[in-house]
Design a protein around this motif. Structure first.
Motif, PDB file in Angstrom:
ATOM      1  N   SER D 126       0.818  -1.214   0.000  1.00 56.65           N
ATOM      2  CA  SER D 126       0.000   0.000   0.000  1.00 56.65           C
ATOM      3  C   SER D 126       0.853   1.266   0.000  1.00 56.65           C
ATOM      4  N   SER D 127       2.150   1.085  -0.013  1.00 54.46           N
ATOM      5  CA  SER D 127       3.059   2.230  -0.038  1.00 54.46           C
ATOM      6  C   SER D 127       2.944   3.001  -1.346  1.00 54.46           C
ATOM      7  N   ALA D 128       3.299   4.274  -1.295  1.00 53.27           N
ATOM      8  CA  ALA D 128       3.324   5.085  -2.514  1.00 53.27           C
ATOM      9  C   ALA D 128       4.350   4.554  -3.508  1.00 53.27           C
ATOM     10  N   ARG D 129       5.288   3.715  -3.050  1.00 54.29           N
ATOM     11  CA  ARG D 129       6.254   3.171  -4.002  1.00 54.29           C
ATOM     12  C   ARG D 129       5.585   2.274  -5.044  1.00 54.29           C
ATOM     13  N   GLU D 130       4.420   1.773  -4.746  1.00 50.48           N
ATOM     14  CA  GLU D 130       3.696   0.975  -5.749  1.00 50.48           C
ATOM     15  C   GLU D 130       3.442   1.801  -7.006  1.00 50.48           C
ATOM     16  N   THR D 131       3.342   3.120  -6.857  1.00 51.54           N
ATOM     17  CA  THR D 131       3.016   3.967  -8.019  1.00 51.54           C
ATOM     18  C   THR D 131       4.178   4.082  -8.999  1.00 51.54           C
ATOM     19  N   ILE D 132       5.371   3.648  -8.605  1.00 54.89           N
ATOM     20  CA  ILE D 132       6.493   3.671  -9.550  1.00 54.89           C
ATOM     21  C   ILE D 132       6.135   2.882 -10.804  1.00 54.89           C
ATOM     22  N   GLY D 133       5.568   1.723 -10.617  1.00 53.75           N
ATOM     23  CA  GLY D 133       5.178   0.915 -11.764  1.00 53.75           C
ATOM     24  C   GLY D 133       4.136   1.604 -12.622  1.00 53.75           C
ATOM     25  N   ARG D 134       3.205   2.281 -11.966  1.00 52.74           N
ATOM     26  CA  ARG D 134       2.160   2.996 -12.722  1.00 52.74           C
ATOM     27  C   ARG D 134       2.770   4.108 -13.578  1.00 52.74           C
ATOM     28  N   VAL D 135       3.728   4.814 -12.971  1.00 51.52           N
ATOM     29  CA  VAL D 135       4.309   5.950 -13.683  1.00 51.52           C
ATOM     30  C   VAL D 135       5.190   5.475 -14.837  1.00 51.52           C
ATOM     31  N   ALA D 136       5.932   4.387 -14.633  1.00 49.84           N
ATOM     32  CA  ALA D 136       6.747   3.849 -15.727  1.00 49.84           C
ATOM     33  C   ALA D 136       5.842   3.434 -16.888  1.00 49.84           C
ATOM     34  N   ALA D 137       4.755   2.752 -16.568  1.00 51.06           N
ATOM     35  CA  ALA D 137       3.804   2.341 -17.612  1.00 51.06           C
ATOM     36  C   ALA D 137       3.150   3.561 -18.245  1.00 51.06           C
ATOM     37  N   GLY D 138       2.867   4.557 -17.424  1.00 50.85           N
ATOM     38  CA  GLY D 138       2.264   5.789 -17.933  1.00 50.85           C
ATOM     39  C   GLY D 138       3.171   6.490 -18.923  1.00 50.85           C
ATOM     40  N   ALA D 139       4.480   6.373 -18.717  1.00 53.88           N
ATOM     41  CA  ALA D 139       5.423   6.979 -19.660  1.00 53.88           C
ATOM     42  C   ALA D 139       5.286   6.341 -21.040  1.00 53.88           C
ATOM     43  N   VAL D 140       5.108   5.019 -21.065  1.00 50.92           N
ATOM     44  CA  VAL D 140       4.931   4.320 -22.350  1.00 50.92           C
ATOM     45  C   VAL D 140       3.609   4.739 -22.995  1.00 50.92           C
ATOM     46  N   ALA D 141       2.563   4.781 -22.181  1.00 53.26           N
ATOM     47  CA  ALA D 141       1.251   5.179 -22.707  1.00 53.26           C
ATOM     48  C   ALA D 141       1.323   6.609 -23.267  1.00 53.26           C
ATOM     49  N   SER D 142       2.025   7.477 -22.577  1.00 49.73           N
ATOM     50  CA  SER D 142       2.127   8.862 -23.037  1.00 49.73           C
ATOM     51  C   SER D 142       2.857   8.959 -24.372  1.00 49.73           C
ATOM     52  N   LYS D 143       3.891   8.123 -24.531  1.00 47.81           N
ATOM     53  CA  LYS D 143       4.586   8.081 -25.819  1.00 47.81           C
ATOM     54  C   LYS D 143       3.643   7.632 -26.926  1.00 47.81           C
ATOM     55  N   LEU D 144       2.890   6.581 -26.659  1.00 50.63           N
ATOM     56  CA  LEU D 144       1.924   6.095 -27.640  1.00 50.63           C
ATOM     57  C   LEU D 144       0.953   7.216 -28.019  1.00 50.63           C
ATOM     58  N   LEU D 145       0.428   7.886 -27.000  1.00 48.33           N
ATOM     59  CA  LEU D 145      -0.571   8.929 -27.253  1.00 48.33           C
ATOM     60  C   LEU D 145       0.045  10.104 -28.006  1.00 48.33           C
ATOM     61  N   SER D 146       1.265  10.449 -27.653  1.00 52.46           N
ATOM     62  CA  SER D 146       1.866  11.615 -28.298  1.00 52.46           C
ATOM     63  C   SER D 146       2.091  11.361 -29.783  1.00 52.46           C
ATOM     64  N   GLU D 147       2.295  10.089 -30.144  1.00 52.54           N
ATOM     65  CA  GLU D 147       2.419   9.747 -31.570  1.00 52.54           C
ATOM     66  C   GLU D 147       1.119  10.033 -32.326  1.00 52.54           C
ATOM     67  N   LEU D 148       0.020  10.102 -31.592  1.00 59.83           N
ATOM     68  CA  LEU D 148      -1.289  10.366 -32.210  1.00 59.83           C
ATOM     69  C   LEU D 148      -1.759  11.797 -31.928  1.00 59.83           C
ATOM     70  N   GLY D 149      -0.877  12.614 -31.349  1.00 58.60           N
ATOM     71  CA  GLY D 149      -1.236  14.022 -31.128  1.00 58.60           C
ATOM     72  C   GLY D 149      -2.047  14.263 -29.865  1.00 58.60           C
ATOM     73  N   ILE D 150      -2.065  13.276 -28.957  1.00 58.84           N
ATOM     74  CA  ILE D 150      -2.817  13.431 -27.708  1.00 58.84           C
ATOM     75  C   ILE D 150      -1.834  13.793 -26.593  1.00 58.84           C
ATOM     76  N   ARG D 151      -2.114  14.885 -25.865  1.00 57.60           N
ATOM     77  CA  ARG D 151      -1.180  15.383 -24.848  1.00 57.60           C
ATOM     78  C   ARG D 151      -1.899  15.575 -23.517  1.00 57.60           C
ATOM     79  N   LEU D 152      -1.242  15.180 -22.438  1.00 56.81           N
ATOM     80  CA  LEU D 152      -1.854  15.292 -21.103  1.00 56.81           C
ATOM     81  C   LEU D 152      -1.082  16.286 -20.246  1.00 56.81           C
ATOM     82  N   LEU D 153      -1.815  16.983 -19.379  1.00 53.25           N
ATOM     83  CA  LEU D 153      -1.186  17.877 -18.402  1.00 53.25           C
ATOM     84  C   LEU D 153      -1.954  17.789 -17.089  1.00 53.25           C
ATOM     85  N   ALA D 154      -1.238  17.394 -16.029  1.00 55.40           N
ATOM     86  CA  ALA D 154      -1.846  17.388 -14.694  1.00 55.40           C
ATOM     87  C   ALA D 154      -1.116  18.407 -13.835  1.00 55.40           C
ATOM     88  N   TYR D 155      -1.816  18.946 -12.861  1.00 61.97           N
ATOM     89  CA  TYR D 155      -1.221  19.935 -11.952  1.00 61.97           C
ATOM     90  C   TYR D 155      -2.050  19.991 -10.679  1.00 61.97           C
TER      91      TYR D 155
END
Lengths: 364, 364, 364, 364
Positions: D126-155
């Protein structure tokens, strides 16, 4: 019970018992824009209809299908396609003598052990009527595939020891066994007749060939195309084996015989033989896909058999209901339908194999 | 690629290529409280390790497994169990001569057609090294099953035409082919030696028996126990066929021979024969589960074979890398592991079959 | 369309369009042995029936449900439960004036963009009639849960700015808005009446409370109980937000206020407050589960609105069909049903959390 | 534990505990041909790295990611992408004082109730370290999306009562809270400082905007785009609410205000407002997708709190480990990553929405 849902993208849920109000299926994941009518589906169902010859159960069912959703103005809309077939001729009375008995070779005992409850009327959910939903869904899958030039053909390869020596579609349509070899069909009929005369039943093999499959369908690890076909086939009641290409015979061949050489033909890669049965590394290789399914003899026989009651007493039973002396002829369209489901699923899944495909669709 | 995840509840994801940095697996859905150590897993992996005899590839890999998560103080915690095995001896140089060639009988062509990209080094993801993840996961599944009294045993049933005539576990451990019949093993070794002398390879059949399975495992429609076993087995590279119980032979038997009679023994229901192979209607019937898997001959052979380059030119190729002349012996533990995955999944799924079970757990 | 299947163990497939022949659902994964009758299901459906007050659409539908499978002698058998509700009063004529127009706030435009085809009659699959299948399935889930002592209650928390100040179930049953506060209900009715007089519509919030949930339901990472509830709720048409426990208000609290202290009470662990809403780390914590769902105002309004045709021309439209001026009252039973589906799924999944449970079932 | 797998086609499995050997993720279903390097992934991970300011835990972790598979010569190959991050600084000693105590607001109690076993070191899974895997996977998803012109911004939208009044990306990069409004960030920092001085913690809201999304992504019934986003967001630890578009505020608006009018602009359909937040009927409507996630205050606080031991005794606890006084800033990249996973999945799923797409790929 879980496990009434098949497929990952082209998802079929079947429901219904032999002697309940109706049987049916829902297909989720059907792409929009496939021409589809109730007649398309009825044509498939008519191929598995009972009561068509002395080799199939005498149960009379019109088995008229109703499409309840997912089709508008002659085309699929992308929403789930729901099928309904009412059970007309369900004489529950026929089954009262077996309500407390576990029929040998049937799922009575296992159903009771698993659920503690059993709808004893006609096998309930384990009845061949469950396959109506599969065949209706298979009709939709076949339409999808035919739009892409993929065509399936299933037929009876053998009944007992009587095996076809050639595949002639015209011959197949002239015998009730769906054997594409008139002579083998004749011998097979005699063989069945003799078993029937002894209150016994027989088994056989169904073969299916798929043409026009592009290379690359199927996923290379657990969801291999042949693995999914194997599951689909063994999920059919009474199926006991599956083999693709040379199958079990390949275990006795050398690598130099079994490998299919590649060569260029008219600018494209062609395998020179097809020992693989159209699949390499779990993906379609561009050749015809060709596989076989073994069906055991019908377990319902009119002979006395030893068994037990659900209260734990030894007894004997003879099954005098209306049953097919051989499952194979009616399984032919089920095999073809299940193969169509697997291929439709693979066709959809493969749409995401490479980034180039995504760019083609999204960025033109 | 999709399809690197297997199972519905006991879910295994394998990853890794033959010549990448490492291979591994993650198992989600492992119940908490199973005793598990790295040694338990290593014992399984050692059974598939290459380089153990002249009948397996000379590639040297220590294949030491590291458990990275999911185990605490000697027990599973309920969280995913992650396995890592580094690839030590990956001489990519060996493969440079085949980087532009589609090897006959391999997945090179289909991989390229599907993805447009191919990691040509040692088959990439289609390498037998992918099975390391399966076997590591299978070790966990086997531990789970053994806690419930379920035991699996796989062995080589035949190599080419040489088939065992009995099953003696002690004999099995004394030959590199895992054949439980010393005499058959001797003949099989001579058969392989001769094929090797001709730069050729051979195939064979693996058999697996599961004891102690309670009746009722497996789901009666699409997720039949035998359907899931069939998928699991055909998902192993080079598998070409599957049969359970009497399998294809049952197609030539009568119903009266094939049906297994039930009788009471010591107050419980027992089948008097086991033609069904332990499964009726897709659910375990309380008898031993028994099935066979056909493996084709190793496609990598040192003979000249006709093929094409990825640029569309005819050529020939002889594969001189380090390869097993027969896949079967190393496939034995993979078959056993995949069967364990299927059974563990079925055991979990069956926990929700009836309301009585839920009441037992939740309301005591 | 994919995505008409909900749940992992207790799997619901809904199908049907507003103006097709029928709507329905199939539930796979229902344990055997739950008492179930058509009346149980009808009682749930009657709570969402249209035409019951001036605040709901005047469309008249008897909405009589038929159970087609999965129930035998008053109990579930473990096989899929299939529901059918015929569409009686579907006057397609009502919709001819909008067949080429994209209604603002509706799914017309997105449906057309996605599928290239649109069943324009009454929203097709996006109609509130799709929820009939959800509610029928929810009735089964609720029966399952009630057998384990888990009870759900949903009600209207607010309509526009009018929020309840207390929860009194008796008061809830006396107003058509399902508000458990008679005074708030009165103000809300005036508020709706005024909006109606201006050809406008309003929104509101549904709250749901679940009592009797044992600690430990839900899976700690992606399938957190609250994550699955959030998905379930946002999958209801017109839902725009979800919060559990203190929800958005918690973002303005301190940790010392928001943490719920534990203390022993009568020998068991009890939280002293319930800011968490009954979930910690994605698993139920033994307190009441409590969450809220925001619903936007009904998009169908009789005012002129600016829009475009599917041929790309600017136009205006006023929707004069039969529509609810507020979605909330009829959404109450849908929220409760979806929550029941999520909890039933969690109850089943949790059966495999620890080896002790497996041993209890399999080895007694 | 089940539920460590997210997504249907772009499937992420995360694994690993806070104080185990490592954490990581495997992504199955990545299309071949996406440019990807370890640096792409590292850039995402660096955004969630601890120890960067006084507002984040002092735990020092280099968090260097290793890509173990699925990438060859700078591109994804279609095979699973496996990530590994070793846990460097895991001082288990820090946690010995809480090994027998259930920390209020944490998953300790629920974990113990569910599994009967708890890895007490740092929250384990339940540690926040579990999110490391999510963020690494999110980086791949973001690359895929950016190839299609889709861009995300969180703040960060708000910390406690301090909310941004504008979005200026440059301002966002100049404060450790990731607030795109320098003045609000200043006030928020003072607010956190004051809470810290009182040994307390605070909460806040993260907002995410996705641009360039084509209309039609998401499936119209259960797998609505906003439903999947809601699940993704509530699956992040400490998330308590989700809203899209006008969200809860929409419940107080009239239909005439809330509906977004359509109009033609330069030959294409454009919504004139965006109260919907970019989703209609569960499918993207071509406008920006915009949603918010509520995070509760960090449960770990250095104040004395009432609680119980696992042996059932009342006690008090103060958490003196290394913890963030506010979760929000480090949650920003997790929100963005989870959104990328949902969108990548939707992009893949939508490839099969219509037959036209299939024909485009298969029959050219």
């Amino acid at each position: 019970m879980a496990g009434s849902i098949f497929g990952k993208w082209f998802r079929v849920t079947t429901w219904g018992e032999s002697h309940g109000a109706a049987v049916g299926a829902v297909v989720d994941g059907v792409p929009a824009g496939i021409p589809l009518s109730a007649e398309d589906v009825q044509a498939f169902l008519d191929r598995r209809k009972p009561g068509q010859s002395k080799y199939t159960t005498a149960r009379k069912e019109a088995d008229i299908v109703e499409i309840l959703s997912g089709v508008f103005e002659g085309q699929t809309t992308g929403t789930p396609v729901s099928f309904l077939v009412r059970n007309a001729d369900h004489r529950s009375a026929d089954y009262s003598n077996i309500r407390d008995i576990f029929r040998p070779g049937h799922a009575d005992y296992t159903f009771f052990e698993k659920y503690g409850i059993r709808d004893y009327r006609g096998g309930g959910r384990s009845s061949a009527r469950e396959t109506i939903g599969r065949v209706a869904a298979g009709a939709v899958a076949s339409k999808l595939l035919s739009e892409l030039g993929i065509r399936l053909l299933a037929y009876t390869r053998s009944i007992g020891p009587h095996e076809i020596s050639h595949v002639n579609v015209a011959e197949m349509q002239e015998n009730p066994l769906y054997m594409p070899d008139a002579k083998a069909a004749r011998h097979a009929q005699e063989y069945i007749d003799f078993a029937l005369s002894e209150n016994d039943s027989v088994g056989g093999v169904v073969e299916c060939v798929v043409k026009g499959v592009p290379a690359g369908l199927g996923e290379p690890v657990f969801d291999k195309l042949d693995a999914n076909l194997a599951k689909a086939m063994l999920s059919i009641g009474a199926a006991k084996g599956f083999e693709i290409g040379d199958g079990f015979a390949a275990t006795r061949h050398r690598g130099s015989e079994n490998n299919d050489p590649f060569a260029m033909e008219d600018g494209t890669v062609k395998k020179q033989t097809n020992h693989s049965g159209g699949v390499l590394g779990g993906m379609s290789d561009g050749s015809d896909i060709s596989f076989r399914v073994a069906f055991k003899p019908t377990p319902s026989i009119a002979r006395q058999q030893q068994t037990v009651t659900k209260d734990g007493e030894d007894t004997t039973v003879a099954i005098h209901g209306r049953h097919d002396p051989v499952i194979v002829p009616r399984a032919v369209v089920v095999v073809e339908s299940m193969a169509a489901l697997v291929l439709a699923d693979a066709v959809l899944e493969n749409m995401t194999a490479k980034m180039d495909y995504l760019k083609q669709i999204y960025t033109g």
